[in-house]
Design a protein around this motif. Structure first.
Motif, PDB file in Angstrom:
ATOM      1  N   UNK A  75      25.627 -13.934  31.600  1.00  0.00           N
ATOM      2  CA  UNK A  75      26.866 -14.133  32.755  1.00  0.00           C
ATOM      3  C   UNK A  75      26.354 -14.191  34.401  1.00  0.00           C
ATOM      4  N   UNK A  76      26.189 -13.161  34.439  1.00  0.00           N
ATOM      5  CA  UNK A  76      25.842 -13.354  35.779  1.00  0.00           C
ATOM      6  C   UNK A  76      24.891 -14.933  36.081  1.00  0.00           C
ATOM      7  N   UNK A  77      24.218 -15.109  35.783  1.00  0.00           N
ATOM      8  CA  UNK A  77      23.303 -16.595  35.587  1.00  0.00           C
ATOM      9  C   UNK A  77      24.251 -17.577  36.097  1.00  0.00           C
ATOM     10  N   UNK A  78      25.659 -17.831  34.526  1.00  0.00           N
ATOM     11  CA  UNK A  78      26.538 -18.582  34.776  1.00  0.00           C
ATOM     12  C   UNK A  78      27.544 -19.034  35.649  1.00  0.00           C
ATOM     13  N   UNK A  79      28.249 -17.428  36.137  1.00  0.00           N
ATOM     14  CA  UNK A  79      28.768 -17.512  37.171  1.00  0.00           C
ATOM     15  C   UNK A  79      28.260 -18.060  38.542  1.00  0.00           C
ATOM     16  N   UNK A  80      26.872 -17.442  38.549  1.00  0.00           N
ATOM     17  CA  UNK A  80      26.131 -17.994  39.488  1.00  0.00           C
ATOM     18  C   UNK A  80      26.491 -19.504  39.827  1.00  0.00           C
ATOM     19  N   UNK A  81      25.975 -19.791  38.898  1.00  0.00           N
ATOM     20  CA  UNK A  81      25.792 -21.777  38.417  1.00  0.00           C
ATOM     21  C   UNK A  81      27.236 -22.158  38.951  1.00  0.00           C
ATOM     22  N   UNK A  82      28.552 -21.625  38.471  1.00  0.00           N
ATOM     23  CA  UNK A  82      29.562 -21.521  38.905  1.00  0.00           C
ATOM     24  C   UNK A  82      30.688 -21.893  39.945  1.00  0.00           C
ATOM     25  N   UNK A  83      29.897 -20.843  40.895  1.00  0.00           N
ATOM     26  CA  UNK A  83      29.871 -20.933  41.944  1.00  0.00           C
ATOM     27  C   UNK A  83      29.051 -21.997  42.667  1.00  0.00           C
ATOM     28  N   UNK A  84      28.369 -22.431  42.720  1.00  0.00           N
ATOM     29  CA  UNK A  84      26.903 -23.052  43.476  1.00  0.00           C
ATOM     30  C   UNK A  84      27.501 -24.808  43.287  1.00  0.00           C
ATOM     31  N   UNK A  85      28.132 -24.968  41.883  1.00  0.00           N
ATOM     32  CA  UNK A  85      28.657 -26.146  41.165  1.00  0.00           C
ATOM     33  C   UNK A  85      30.239 -26.573  42.304  1.00  0.00           C
ATOM     34  N   UNK A 128      28.414 -24.321  29.250  1.00  0.00           N
ATOM     35  CA  UNK A 128      29.242 -23.352  30.565  1.00  0.00           C
ATOM     36  C   UNK A 128      30.328 -21.776  30.495  1.00  0.00           C
ATOM     37  N   UNK A 129      30.373 -21.839  29.532  1.00  0.00           N
ATOM     38  CA  UNK A 129      31.285 -21.131  29.262  1.00  0.00           C
ATOM     39  C   UNK A 129      30.439 -20.038  28.882  1.00  0.00           C
ATOM     40  N   UNK A 130      29.297 -19.816  28.059  1.00  0.00           N
ATOM     41  CA  UNK A 130      28.656 -18.863  26.877  1.00  0.00           C
ATOM     42  C   UNK A 130      28.098 -18.608  25.951  1.00  0.00           C
ATOM     43  N   UNK A 131      27.768 -17.950  25.578  1.00  0.00           N
ATOM     44  CA  UNK A 131      28.031 -18.206  23.104  1.00  0.00           C
ATOM     45  C   UNK A 131      28.857 -17.193  23.226  1.00  0.00           C
ATOM     46  N   UNK A 132      29.794 -16.860  24.059  1.00  0.00           N
ATOM     47  CA  UNK A 132      31.443 -16.124  23.772  1.00  0.00           C
ATOM     48  C   UNK A 132      31.905 -16.885  22.798  1.00  0.00           C
ATOM     49  N   UNK A 146      38.042 -18.637  28.010  1.00  0.00           N
ATOM     50  CA  UNK A 146      36.552 -19.729  29.197  1.00  0.00           C
ATOM     51  C   UNK A 146      35.888 -19.197  29.266  1.00  0.00           C
ATOM     52  N   UNK A 147      35.689 -17.719  29.431  1.00  0.00           N
ATOM     53  CA  UNK A 147      34.141 -16.865  29.517  1.00  0.00           C
ATOM     54  C   UNK A 147      34.039 -16.831  30.819  1.00  0.00           C
ATOM     55  N   UNK A 148      33.163 -17.217  31.042  1.00  0.00           N
ATOM     56  CA  UNK A 148      32.541 -18.321  32.528  1.00  0.00           C
ATOM     57  C   UNK A 148      32.874 -19.415  33.173  1.00  0.00           C
ATOM     58  N   UNK A 149      34.023 -20.137  32.700  1.00  0.00           N
ATOM     59  CA  UNK A 149      34.187 -21.023  32.973  1.00  0.00           C
ATOM     60  C   UNK A 149      35.305 -20.819  33.666  1.00  0.00           C
ATOM     61  N   UNK A 150      35.799 -21.758  35.052  1.00  0.00           N
ATOM     62  CA  UNK A 150      36.872 -21.507  35.738  1.00  0.00           C
ATOM     63  C   UNK A 150      37.773 -21.311  35.162  1.00  0.00           C
ATOM     64  N   UNK A 151      38.541 -22.177  34.220  1.00  0.00           N
ATOM     65  CA  UNK A 151      39.556 -21.597  33.229  1.00  0.00           C
ATOM     66  C   UNK A 151      39.724 -20.992  32.847  1.00  0.00           C
ATOM     67  N   UNK A 152      40.738 -20.413  31.962  1.00  0.00           N
ATOM     68  CA  UNK A 152      41.207 -18.918  32.150  1.00  0.00           C
ATOM     69  C   UNK A 152      40.901 -19.087  30.722  1.00  0.00           C
ATOM     70  N   UNK A 153      41.506 -20.220  29.612  1.00  0.00           N
ATOM     71  CA  UNK A 153      41.660 -20.342  28.435  1.00  0.00           C
ATOM     72  C   UNK A 153      40.541 -21.930  28.015  1.00  0.00           C
ATOM     73  N   UNK A 154      40.760 -22.030  27.067  1.00  0.00           N
ATOM     74  CA  UNK A 154      40.022 -23.565  26.917  1.00  0.00           C
ATOM     75  C   UNK A 154      40.503 -23.937  25.317  1.00  0.00           C
ATOM     76  N   UNK A 155      41.603 -25.322  25.205  1.00  0.00           N
ATOM     77  CA  UNK A 155      42.643 -26.097  24.293  1.00  0.00           C
ATOM     78  C   UNK A 155      41.570 -26.627  23.630  1.00  0.00           C
ATOM     79  N   UNK A 156      41.228 -26.691  21.714  1.00  0.00           N
ATOM     80  CA  UNK A 156      40.361 -26.879  21.300  1.00  0.00           C
ATOM     81  C   UNK A 156      41.182 -27.967  19.869  1.00  0.00           C
ATOM     82  N   UNK A 157      40.726 -29.118  20.074  1.00  0.00           N
ATOM     83  CA  UNK A 157      41.172 -29.596  19.316  1.00  0.00           C
ATOM     84  C   UNK A 157      40.797 -30.960  18.569  1.00  0.00           C
TER      85      UNK A 157
END
Length: 268
Positions: A60-70, A128-132, A158-169
């Protein structure tokens, strides 16, 4: 930990879980970019199984840092279509988008893409979200007990995404030509996602171009169905949804949606 230390820790942890990949990974270069690609590959092929809290902390530390870098893109601040303030057209990486929910175009297993570093949106979102995210999807599918049919929707974090949730279809897979069933199922994907988002009181939803790409739905017809279904949904009922973002990645899709929707307020 430094970035390099995080990469090393995460790769070693995954190889300890999946020693069958150790010999294949020895040829990977030691550079940062190559090691990051190796980590993504191992995350992609890892089956659902219990997640170690220390692994998750480092991941989560890695992915959150990458999220901010992007750079996070605020979906609420994007300019709407001039003719309809409820609709937005945005071209870019959906994993950067801060919205209440983004839509992932899944396959019927609903576990994400297992092909290492594949270019599909399913792989990008899970990476980007992570294995969770895969583990939550696996819990849903274990409870369901059968593959996910086309035209339905599931909601996860959404885990480490900026979005709160993911809708799967799961969209329809087109054969030699588009059938009435394909058209009906694609429209059902958009309706099911909007209905589920509204049931949870969500206000902003970002759609990818469902079933185009790997599932071979013609881009023009898919966009026409998407725009018609979303507009019909918003026109026919009172809902919590205030803004729907049509997210495109290719210039082809951007041009199609722009013709269908008209210019945004910036372009106008």
């Amino acid at each position: 930990m430094t970035r390099k230390e995080r990469l090393t820790f995460l790769i070693d942890a995954l190889l300890a879980e999946m020693p069958e990949y150790r010999e294949q990974t020895e040829a990977f270069p030691s550079g940062d970019a190559a090691q990051r690609r190796l980590l993504r590959s191992l995350m992609n092929v890892r089956p659902p199984m219990p997640l170690d809290p220390q692994f998750l902390e480092v991941q989560d530390a890695l992915l959150s840092a990458e999220r901010e870098e992007k750079g996070v893109v605020d979906g609420a601040a994007l300019p709407p279509i001039a003719a309809d303030p409820r609709l937005v057209l945005w071209q870019g990486d959906i994993t950067r988008l801060a919205a209440d929910a983004i839509v992932d175009a899944d396959n019927s297993a609903l576990l994400g893409c297992f092909a290492p570093c594949h270019g599909c949106i399913d792989n990008a979102i899970h990476s980007a979200a992570g294995l969770q995210l895969r583990e939550e999807c696996a819990e849903i599918m274990r409870a369901q007990g059968h593959p996910e049919p086309a035209g339905r929707a599931k909601l996860t974090g959404g885990y480490n995404l900026p979005a709160q949730y993911v809708l799967h279809t799961v969209g329809p897979i087109v054969g030699r030509w588009v059938t009435w069933k394909d058209q009906r199922e694609l429209a059902a994907c958009y309706r099911a996602c909007l209905e589920l988002a509204a049931a949870h009181g969500l206000r902003t939803v970002a759609f990818c171009c469902i079933s185009t790409g790997e599932f071979h739905f013609p881009n023009q017809e898919a966009a026409e169905i998407a725009v018609h279904t979303v507009r019909d949904f918003l026109d026919q009922r009172t809902t919590s949804i205030e803004r729907v973002i049509f997210n495109v990645f290719k210039d082809l899709d951007k041009d199609i949606y722009r013709r269908l929707l008209g210019p945004d307020r910036t372009a106008a």
